[in-house]
Design a protein around this motif. Structure first.
Motif, PDB file in Angstrom:
ATOM      1  N   PHE A   8      -3.977 -29.533 -44.659  1.00  0.00           N
ATOM      2  CA  PHE A   8      -3.055 -28.820 -45.533  1.00  0.00           C
ATOM      3  C   PHE A   8      -1.742 -29.591 -45.699  1.00  0.00           C
ATOM      4  O   PHE A   8      -1.332 -30.350 -44.826  1.00  0.00           O
ATOM      5  N   PHE A   9      -1.090 -29.337 -46.824  1.00  0.00           N
ATOM      6  CA  PHE A   9       0.195 -29.965 -47.135  1.00  0.00           C
ATOM      7  C   PHE A   9       1.383 -29.098 -46.719  1.00  0.00           C
ATOM      8  O   PHE A   9       2.514 -29.537 -46.767  1.00  0.00           O
ATOM      9  N   HIS A  10       1.148 -27.841 -46.356  1.00  0.00           N
ATOM     10  CA  HIS A  10       2.231 -26.872 -46.277  1.00  0.00           C
ATOM     11  C   HIS A  10       3.234 -27.165 -45.160  1.00  0.00           C
ATOM     12  O   HIS A  10       2.888 -27.715 -44.115  1.00  0.00           O
ATOM     13  N   LYS A  11       4.460 -26.726 -45.398  1.00  0.00           N
ATOM     14  CA  LYS A  11       5.562 -26.957 -44.466  1.00  0.00           C
ATOM     15  C   LYS A  11       5.349 -26.243 -43.143  1.00  0.00           C
ATOM     16  O   LYS A  11       5.651 -26.767 -42.066  1.00  0.00           O
ATOM     17  N   PHE A  12       4.845 -25.009 -43.211  1.00  0.00           N
ATOM     18  CA  PHE A  12       4.643 -24.198 -42.010  1.00  0.00           C
ATOM     19  C   PHE A  12       3.142 -24.068 -41.751  1.00  0.00           C
ATOM     20  O   PHE A  12       2.388 -23.598 -42.605  1.00  0.00           O
ATOM     21  N   GLN A  13       2.722 -24.463 -40.543  1.00  0.00           N
ATOM     22  CA  GLN A  13       1.318 -24.370 -40.167  1.00  0.00           C
ATOM     23  C   GLN A  13       1.235 -23.967 -38.703  1.00  0.00           C
ATOM     24  O   GLN A  13       2.000 -24.472 -37.872  1.00  0.00           O
ATOM     25  N   GLY A  14       0.332 -23.062 -38.384  1.00  0.00           N
ATOM     26  CA  GLY A  14       0.222 -22.660 -36.992  1.00  0.00           C
ATOM     27  C   GLY A  14      -0.858 -21.637 -36.764  1.00  0.00           C
ATOM     28  O   GLY A  14      -1.558 -21.206 -37.686  1.00  0.00           O
ATOM     29  N   MET A  15      -0.990 -21.249 -35.510  1.00  0.00           N
ATOM     30  CA  MET A  15      -1.938 -20.225 -35.068  1.00  0.00           C
ATOM     31  C   MET A  15      -1.206 -19.216 -34.193  1.00  0.00           C
ATOM     32  O   MET A  15      -0.356 -19.600 -33.375  1.00  0.00           O
ATOM     33  N   PRO A  16      -1.522 -17.916 -34.352  1.00  0.00           N
ATOM     34  CA  PRO A  16      -0.870 -16.911 -33.495  1.00  0.00           C
ATOM     35  C   PRO A  16      -1.343 -17.043 -32.050  1.00  0.00           C
ATOM     36  O   PRO A  16      -2.542 -17.079 -31.778  1.00  0.00           O
ATOM     37  N   ARG A  17      -0.402 -17.139 -31.146  1.00  0.00           N
ATOM     38  CA  ARG A  17      -0.729 -17.390 -29.744  1.00  0.00           C
ATOM     39  C   ARG A  17      -1.705 -16.370 -29.175  1.00  0.00           C
ATOM     40  O   ARG A  17      -2.636 -16.712 -28.438  1.00  0.00           O
ATOM     41  N   ASP A  18      -1.521 -15.102 -29.523  1.00  0.00           N
ATOM     42  CA  ASP A  18      -2.366 -14.046 -28.972  1.00  0.00           C
ATOM     43  C   ASP A  18      -3.345 -13.491 -30.000  1.00  0.00           C
ATOM     44  O   ASP A  18      -3.903 -12.406 -29.798  1.00  0.00           O
ATOM     45  N   GLY A  19      -3.541 -14.205 -31.095  1.00  0.00           N
ATOM     46  CA  GLY A  19      -4.559 -13.807 -32.065  1.00  0.00           C
ATOM     47  C   GLY A  19      -4.013 -12.957 -33.197  1.00  0.00           C
ATOM     48  O   GLY A  19      -2.950 -12.335 -33.098  1.00  0.00           O
ATOM     49  N   TYR A  20      -4.763 -12.930 -34.289  1.00  0.00           N
ATOM     50  CA  TYR A  20      -4.348 -12.182 -35.477  1.00  0.00           C
ATOM     51  C   TYR A  20      -4.428 -10.668 -35.266  1.00  0.00           C
ATOM     52  O   TYR A  20      -3.604  -9.923 -35.796  1.00  0.00           O
ATOM     53  N   THR A  21      -5.404 -10.224 -34.489  1.00  0.00           N
ATOM     54  CA  THR A  21      -5.521  -8.776 -34.281  1.00  0.00           C
ATOM     55  C   THR A  21      -4.307  -8.232 -33.549  1.00  0.00           C
ATOM     56  O   THR A  21      -3.771  -7.170 -33.898  1.00  0.00           O
ATOM     57  N   ASP A  22      -3.837  -8.960 -32.554  1.00  0.00           N
ATOM     58  CA  ASP A  22      -2.623  -8.554 -31.847  1.00  0.00           C
ATOM     59  C   ASP A  22      -1.441  -8.494 -32.809  1.00  0.00           C
ATOM     60  O   ASP A  22      -0.620  -7.570 -32.748  1.00  0.00           O
ATOM     61  N   MET A  23      -1.352  -9.459 -33.713  1.00  0.00           N
ATOM     62  CA  MET A  23      -0.260  -9.461 -34.692  1.00  0.00           C
ATOM     63  C   MET A  23      -0.325  -8.237 -35.598  1.00  0.00           C
ATOM     64  O   MET A  23       0.693  -7.554 -35.825  1.00  0.00           O
ATOM     65  N   VAL A  24      -1.513  -7.937 -36.119  1.00  0.00           N
ATOM     66  CA  VAL A  24      -1.643  -6.799 -37.032  1.00  0.00           C
ATOM     67  C   VAL A  24      -1.401  -5.489 -36.286  1.00  0.00           C
ATOM     68  O   VAL A  24      -0.782  -4.561 -36.824  1.00  0.00           O
ATOM     69  N   GLU A  25      -1.861  -5.388 -35.048  1.00  0.00           N
ATOM     70  CA  GLU A  25      -1.584  -4.188 -34.252  1.00  0.00           C
ATOM     71  C   GLU A  25      -0.080  -3.967 -34.108  1.00  0.00           C
ATOM     72  O   GLU A  25       0.396  -2.813 -34.178  1.00  0.00           O
ATOM     73  N   LYS A  26       0.666  -5.033 -33.936  1.00  0.00           N
ATOM     74  CA  LYS A  26       2.117  -4.901 -33.792  1.00  0.00           C
ATOM     75  C   LYS A  26       2.785  -4.538 -35.115  1.00  0.00           C
ATOM     76  O   LYS A  26       3.778  -3.807 -35.137  1.00  0.00           O
TER      77      LYS A  26
END
Length: 376
Positions: free
Chosen positions: A179-197
């Protein structure tokens, strides 16, 4: 909110913070939709249950938004592909070109060389194949694009529109970041944890394993629907076409392939790629490994839809459903399924934020909230 994926969670959170009481329903037993993640109990590996999701964006507000709810760790997507008995780097870059043609060209020399391979007799590419032949030539097309595309879409590249191959898929340097994008990463504790929050707010009630029927729409002041657009109407005029994915899960002790994503470009290999999930969390260490062989096929009535086909037959049916939806009041169609468009996660969040703000504005002005805030 019909759907506890990114669209429903982001819109729901915004409105809950304004003081609204929000109900989120989802037919599945978990939140986060197709970006749902969970730890494999045997290996401890964070598994992307419905296939890998890599977060990348140039949208600073969206990047700041997701980092409010999860710590994003640095991650660069570096894809490899097996073709003609060798492993190459994708996207096609200077290393790929030199390896493939057994050369040691510099950027300018390689660019001139690839241009000499291009089929310049094609002046107005109409199909995927014509687009590829015009810009990269037959050798690279057949090695890296033809077979993979045929497996992914289930039809010959001669039947796909040129628009699917939107830009020249070649880099004349050694940058193998997908990818070319400026911001790239992975959620440390997973996407489900992010959506739950995101959904963790006193004004939000989440109801899982709960199906929605449009006959219930009148029970709420407004419905934000992120399910399939045709599904809202019970598919009564036919089903919009999707490709779906099947995953053949297997485990391995040690490191199976040394990279997160290995594509298989040849038609003779039935799967499109193998993903090794522990490599999506390179800050973790696991001896065991969880892998998926990925197969693409036409989506059936009981399957999970992934990629909207949007070819000729679907366009006509889509216009029919959109026209019907636009007569609705009290419902807005959002997200990948609700608008029948392939969306990356950052675009989904951007559109959800914009949609929530549009709804907030209509409450202030008394305007009617439209069925679509983006073109379906």
């Amino acid at each position: 909110m019909v759907g506890a994926g990114l669209s429903g969670a982001v819109i729901g959170r915004h409105l809950a913070m304004l003081g609204h009481k929000v109900t989120v329903v989802d037919a599945r037993g978990h939140v986060a939709g197709n970006c749902h993640t969970e730890r494999d109990p045997a290996t401890g590996v964070m598994v992307h249950v419905y296939g890998p999701h890599i977060f990348h964006t140039d949208d600073a507000e969206v990047w700041d938004y997701v980092n409010r709810f999860q710590t994003f760790m640095p991650y660069k997507n570096r894809v490899k592909t097996i073709s003609r008995g060798e492993v190459f780097s994708l996207p096609v870059n200077l290393h790929t070109i030199n390896q493939f043609f057994r050369a040691t060209m510099g950027p300018a020399e390689a660019k001139a060389f690839i241009e000499s391979k291009a089929d310049t007799s094609i002046t107005d590419p109409q199909t995927f194949e014509e687009q590829a032949l015009r810009f990269v030539g037959r050798d690279l097309y057949e090695a890296f694009f033809k077979g993979y595309t045929q497996k992914q879409w289930g039809v010959s590249p001669t039947e796909l529109p040129a628009s699917i191959l939107k830009r020249l898929p070649v880099r004349f340097n050694y940058d193998d970041n997908y990818f070319f994008h400026k911001f790239q990463g992975m959620p440390r504790d997973g996407y489900t944890d992010m959506v739950e929050k995101i959904l963790d707010h006193d004004g939000i009630t989440v109801q899982l394993n709960t199906r929605f029927d449009r006959a219930q729409a009148g029970e709420w002041d407004h419905v934000f629907y992120s399910g399939p657009l045709d599904g809202y109407y019970g598919y009564d005029r036919g089903r919009l076409g999707y490709r779906t994915l099947d995953f053949e899960r297997f485990t391995h002790q040690g490191d199976y392939q040394g990279t997160a994503v290995m594509n298989y470009g040849e038609v003779a290999v039935p799967w499109t790629r193998i993903t090794e999930h522990k490599h999506f969390s390179p800050w973790e260490t696991h001896e065991g490994s969880v892998l998926y062989r990925e197969f693409s096929r036409l989506c059936g009535p009981e399957d999970i839809p992934y990629y909207p086909i949007r070819l000729t037959a679907e366009q006509s049916l889509l216009r029919d459903y959109v026209a019907r939806a636009e007569t609705e009041t009290g419902v807005t169609f959002v997200g990948r399924l609700g608008t029948y468009r392939y969306l990356d996660m950052d675009v989904t969040i951007r559109e959800a934020l914009d949609c929530a703000r549009r709804f907030e504005a209509t409450l202030a002005t008394g305007e009617r909230m439209p069925a679509f805030t983006v073109k379906a």
